[in-house]
Structure formats: C-alpha cells, structure tokens
Design an enzyme around this catalytic site. Structure first.
Site, mmCIF file in Angstrom:
data_model
loop_
_atom_site.group_PDB
_atom_site.id
_atom_site.type_symbol
_atom_site.label_atom_id
_atom_site.label_comp_id
_atom_site.label_asym_id
_atom_site.label_seq_id
_atom_site.Cartn_x
_atom_site.Cartn_y
_atom_site.Cartn_z
ATOM 1 C CB THR A 218 -0.861 -0.038 1.278
ATOM 2 O OG1 THR A 218 -1.781 -1.100 1.145
ATOM 3 C CG2 THR A 218 -1.602 1.269 1.526
ATOM 4 N N GLY A 248 -11.055 -1.627 2.898
ATOM 5 C CA GLY A 248 -10.113 -1.539 4.019
ATOM 6 C C GLY A 248 -10.047 -0.143 4.597
ATOM 7 C CB THR A 269 0.677 0.662 5.286
ATOM 8 O OG1 THR A 269 0.597 -0.626 4.662
ATOM 9 C CG2 THR A 269 2.041 0.803 5.962
ATOM 10 N N GLY A 270 -1.327 -1.330 6.959
ATOM 11 C CA GLY A 270 -1.413 -2.466 7.877
ATOM 12 C C GLY A 270 -2.733 -3.182 7.692
HETATM 13 N N1 ASP Z 1 -4.358 -1.313 4.849
HETATM 14 C C1 ASP Z 1 -4.539 -2.019 3.621
HETATM 15 C C2 ASP Z 1 -5.877 -2.719 3.671
HETATM 16 O O1 ASP Z 1 -6.154 -3.389 4.645
HETATM 17 C C3 ASP Z 1 -3.459 -3.004 3.344
HETATM 18 C C4 ASP Z 1 -2.072 -2.495 3.565
HETATM 19 O O2 ASP Z 1 -1.856 -1.425 4.092
HETATM 20 O O3 ASP Z 1 -1.141 -3.202 3.201
HETATM 21 O O4 ASP Z 1 -6.608 -2.633 2.729
#
Ligand code: ASP
Length: 349
Positions: A218, A248, A269-270
């Site tokens: 992301t 998300g 991000t997460g």
């Molecule tokens: N936060 C993003 C989601 O859950 C994924 C990510 O940040 O890698 O859609």
C-alpha cells in the site's frame, strides 16, 4: 477468462476464511532507529512516503527488487518535492508522488494491486488537505487507472467524501479520469500470490495477514507546502484474496489518512479492519492535539501502544517539517525529502 476459470477451480478446492487472531506483541526491540531520519533533516522535511509494511520474502526482498523500490520511491519523492518548489500545494505533491507509485507494478496500488478472492482488482484511495480539512476518497473501484486522482476529484469537485464502485467510476470519468479495463492492473506476482493463498486456505489459519506473505505495498504520502499546508493520501489494492466488496482502511478518513494543518498529517498501512477500528490516523492527530506533544511521541504511541501486536506502520509529518515513521514489521518501504536534499529511502529496520 482462463485465469478466472483456474481460479474458480482453486476456489472449489479451498474454503475461504479471512479471520485471523491478533498477533502476540511484536514491538519488543523496536528502537528509535526505525525513524531513520538524519538529525539535520528533522524540521526541514517537506514530503514523506511509505510503500507498505511487511515481512521479507525472497521474491519481494532481494537486492534487485530493493533497488527498484528505492529508485521508484526516490523518483516519487523528487517529483513531489519539485511540485512544491514550483509553488504547488501539498495536495498536488501528495497526488503526484502517489500517482508515480500507483503506476509502478512493484506496489500494491494502481498497476500491481493485489486480487480479491474472485480474481478481480478492487482499489481504494483517499486524500485530505489540512487547511479546511476537506477530503475525498474512492473505494472498490475496478477501472480507474489512478485512484488517487479520483479521490482528489471527489474532494475538489463534489460535496461528498467517499464514492464507491461504479458510482465512483462514473463520477471520475465525467471529471476526466483515465479509465482502463480491469486487466490493466494484472501482475504475475499478485496473481501467483492469490493462487497460493487459495491453495493454502485449507491448511491451518495463518496468525495474521502479513504472515501469509501477502503482497503488502500500500502506498501513502504526507506533504507540507511553502504555505505551511499539510496534505495526506493513501492508495491500495487492499488485501490479497479479500472478500468481494471488502473495503479496508485506506479510503477511510481518520483510519488510514488524516491531515490537520494545526497538528500533522498521517498515512498508515497495515491490517485494514484493525486500523479502521482503532481510527489510527486520527488517533495520531488527537494525541498531538490533546497531549500537546510532538509527532514522534504521538505516532509511536499509536503504533507501539495503542496498536500493540497489530502489524503495520505509520508516517506522519508536522507543520514544522518533523517526521515520524514507526512500524512494527521487519520491513516498511519509507522515505522522505527536504526542499533541497537528496531523497532518502529505507526498506529494513
Ligand atoms: N491497509 C490495507 C488494507 O487493509 C493493506 C495495507 O496497508 O497493506 O486494505
């Protein structure tokens, strides 16, 4: 078509379940070096970027790949900074730099986005400016080449904050966004990952999305312009093998993206569901507001205390040009630039 049929076959063999328990505390041993900012740069930073937090895998983390990530993020930082130098707004800088990352197949945003459980790319993005706290976002879009452009269009040209799916596509087409067929987003990497996830689904549940070796990546940016305005943005394909229609944290204002000129701007991000439930980006801003603290303390508290044991990372930038990059995974692609310096990009702790 062939790809979809293969996938249907794999789906028949597996049983889809996205549930996963929260990890044990992963924050031990996390030190300030995570911030990786030269002392002389603090107070002068105008743009910070992230390109996802993850665990290293041989395909994603090797010298060739690392140098590509550094090159693309360096280019995005320079393009954003040059935009600011030409008098562009922090919103312009965020949009320009995120668009470069979306156009690269090496990140989970735009071209290169991960697939949902039905083999389709559904993308999410958001942007916010900190002066009037205007915001725009799109979610679950399948045809917008650069979702960050569409998010900006929602912010600038509508009285809405979040448009989803077909409605978001119709709106952004009317406003001049480039639409592509869903195939444009295909990368072999993301496809292989989906196939692998489908095959493994019958086996024991992984502890967390990141441990499944999902393609994280992301992207997000926070910028500070010459008029001291802060803007932040985030763009993603979401989580690999996600349920159709799943949205998300990335397009949710306050979860992944927030900007307030008085305090700071944030992109994160997460694991999206947990970042939504914990209002991560807004928590950083509220911490600064109510505790009258610096952003280091605020961002670190949110990532290491409030989100203890939940994997991911945050980037934050305040109105003085101080930045913070706390994360609790071994890898987070991240970087920053000052008005006059070289771009600095880091991948590992
Ligand atoms: N936060 C993003 C989601 O859950 C994924 C990510 O940040 O890698 O859609």
């Amino acid at each position: 078509m062939k790809r979809i049929i293969t996938l249907l076959f794999i789906i028949m063999l597996s049983c889809h379940d996205n549930k996963a328990p929260v990890l044990e505390d992963q924050t031990q041993g996390i030190a300030l070096q995570n911030e990786a900012i030269a002392t002389s740069d603090q107070g002068n930073i105008v743009l910070v970027l992230h390109g996802g937090a993850s665990y290293p895998t041989p395909t994603r983390n090797n010298p060739t790949r690392d140098s590509i990530i550094k090159e693309v993020m360096g280019r995005a930082l320079i393009a954003g900074r040059d935009t600011l130098l030409k008098g562009g707004s922090s919103t312009d800088a965020v949009e320009v730099s995120i668009q470069i990352l979306e156009d690269s197949p090496f990140f989970n945003a735009g071209k290169g986005a991960v697939f949902n459980g039905e083999g389709v790319n559904e993308l999410d993005a958001s942007i916010m400016e900190g002066k009037e706290r205007k915001a725009g976002a799109v979610a679950g879009v399948k045809q917008i080449k650069n979702p960050i452009n569409a998010a900006r269009m929602v912010m600038d040209s509508s009285d809405n904050v979040l448009l989803v799916g077909e409605g978001a596509e119709r709106f952004s087409k009317l406003k001049g966004a480039t639409l592509v067929s869903n195939d444009y987003f295909f990368t072999q990497d993301s496809w292989d990952e989906l196939v692998k996830a489908k095959k493994e689904n019958n086996e024991k549940l992984p502890k967390s999305p990141i441990e499944k070796n999902e393609k994280f990546g992301t992207v997000g940016a926070v910028a500070l312009d010459l008029g001291k305005n802060i803007a932040a943005g985030t763009s993603t394909g979401g989580r690999s093998n996600k349920r159709f229609g799943r949205v998300g944290d990335s397009p949710i204002i306050g979860a992944s993206t927030y900007a307030d000129n008085r305090y700071c701007g944030v992109s994160s991000t997460g694991w999206g569901e947990l970042f939504i439930r914990n209002a991560v980006a807004h928590s950083v801003v509220s911490y600064v507001e109510f505790k009258n603290s610096g952003i280091q303390e605020a961002a670190q508290w949110v990532m290491y205390d409030k989100m203890k044991g939940i994997e991911g990372g945050i980037i934050a930038l305040d109105k003085e040009g101080n930045a913070s990059f706390p994360f609790n995974t071994p890898v987070m692609n991240r970087g920053y630039i000052t008005l006059t310096g070289e771009p600095k990009v880091f991948i590992y702790k």
